[in-house]
Design an enzyme around this catalytic site. Structure first.
Site, short mmCIF file in Angstrom:
data_model
loop_
_atom_site.label_atom_id
_atom_site.label_comp_id
_atom_site.label_asym_id
_atom_site.label_seq_id
_atom_site.Cartn_x
_atom_site.Cartn_y
_atom_site.Cartn_z
N CYS A 180 0.55 8.04 -6.72
CA CYS A 180 1.82 8.17 -6.02
C CYS A 180 2.15 6.83 -5.38
CB CYS A 180 1.74 9.26 -4.95
SG CYS A 180 3.26 9.44 -4.00
N MET A 181 3.05 6.08 -6.02
CA MET A 181 3.31 4.71 -5.59
C MET A 181 4.69 4.30 -6.09
SD MET A 181 0.66 1.64 -6.34
CE MET A 181 1.00 -0.07 -5.95
#
Length: 250
Positions: A180-181
Site C-alpha cells: 500500500c503505497m
C-alpha cells in the site's frame, strides 16, 4: 503505549470497511501454508529458482514464451522500456545500496521485466528488522524477498511490487503481499522516479508501517491475491483519497 494503540485503531477505522480486509489477519480463513513464518515457502522458492537456472534464457520482454510480432507503437514502447530498464539496472548494480548490502537484485528467469529483490538492511530500530534477526537465528533467512514486475508501458506506469517470502503482513503490506503505497499507483507515479529510490522507499514503507513477520497468514502470498488487493487499493483511494499520506509511506 495505550494512546499509540488507540491511534492505530482509529486510523484503521478511517478506511472503508471492505478495504480493511486486505490489512486485517482473519484466522478463520486458511492459506494452506504451514505456521512457520514462511520458512518453508522461502526454501521452496529458492529450490524452484535453482531448478530453473539450467534453462534460464535472458529476455527483454514479458515472461510469455510466445514470440508475436509487435506493431510499430508496441515496438517503440518496448524499445523505450528496455533502454530505460538497462539504464536503471546498471545504476542499481553500481549503487551504494547494492555495494553496502542494503538489498540485492537478480532477474527472475533472466527476464529484465521481472526482478527478484532481497531486502536486508531495514532501519535497525524497526520491528521488521527485529523480526528478521529472530528469523535468521531460527532458520538462517535474513531478508525479505520481493518481486518487482515491470509493465509494458514503463516508465510511464509504475512497477508492481509484492512480497514473496517470508510471511510479511500488516502495516502497509496487504494480503497477497501487495504494498500500500501511493508512489506505486498510477496517480502517484512519475516517470522520473529512479528504481533504486523506489526500492529504498518500499523498504522505508515496510519498516515505518510496522509490518511484521507473521507465524501464519490467512491468504496465500500469490500474484492473483496481490493483484486483487492492489486493484482495490487503487479504486478505493481514487474515491476516498489518501489518509495522512506522505508518498513514501503509502
Amino acid at each position: 503505549k495505550k494512546k499509540k494503540k488507540k491511534k492505530e485503531e482509529e486510523d484503521q477505522h478511517q478506511l472503508p470497511p471492505m478495504f480493511r480486509q486486505f490489512f486485517e489477519l482473519q484466522p478463520s480463513e486458511k492459506s494452506g501454508y504451514p505456521s512457520d513464518y514462511g520458512v518453508t515457502l522461502y526454501t521452496k522458492l529458492m529450490s524452484e529458482l535453482e531448478l530453473e537456472d539450467d534453462s534460464t534464457v535472458t529476455t527483454t520482454g514479458s515472461s510469455s514464451s510466445k514470440s508475436t510480432p509487435l506493431s510499430l507503437p508496441d515496438a517503440k514502447a518496448k524499445k523505450i522500456q528496455t533502454k530505460r530498464l538497462q539504464k536503471e539496472l546498471k545504476a542499481i548494480m553500481n549503487s551504494t545500496s547494492v555495494k553496502d548490502g542494503i538489498f540485492t537484485i537478480e532477474l527472475h528467469k533472466g527476464n529484465i521485466c521481472e526482478w527478484d529483490v532481497k531486502l536486508f538492511d531495514f532501519d535497525h530500530d524497526s520491528k521488521i528488522a527485529q523480526d528478521l534477526l529472530k528469523l535468521e537465528k531460527m532458520s538462517g533467512i535474513d531478508n525479505v524477498w520481493i518481486r518487482v514486475s515491470i509493465p509494458e508501458n514503463y516508465p510511464f506506469s509504475p512497477p508492481f511490487v509484492r512480497v514473496l517470502a517470508p510471511y510479511v503482513q500488516s502495516g502497509y503490506v496487504m494480503s497477497g503481499g501487495a504494498i500500500c503505497m501511493e508512489l506505486l499507483t498510477p496517480d502517484g507515479w512519475s516517470q522520473a522516479y529512479r528504481m533504486e529510490a523506489v526500492l529504498q522507499q518500499v523498504m522505508s514503507t515496510i519498516a515505518k508501517g510496522e509490518s511484521r513477520i507473521q507465524k501464519s497468514i490467512p491468504r496465500k502470498l500469490s500474484p492473483e491475491e496481490a493483484q486483487r488487493a492492489y486493484d482495490y487499493l487503487v479504486d478505493t483511494h481514487k474515491q476516498h483519497g489518501w489518509i495522512n499520506d506522505p508518498k513514501h509511506k503509502g
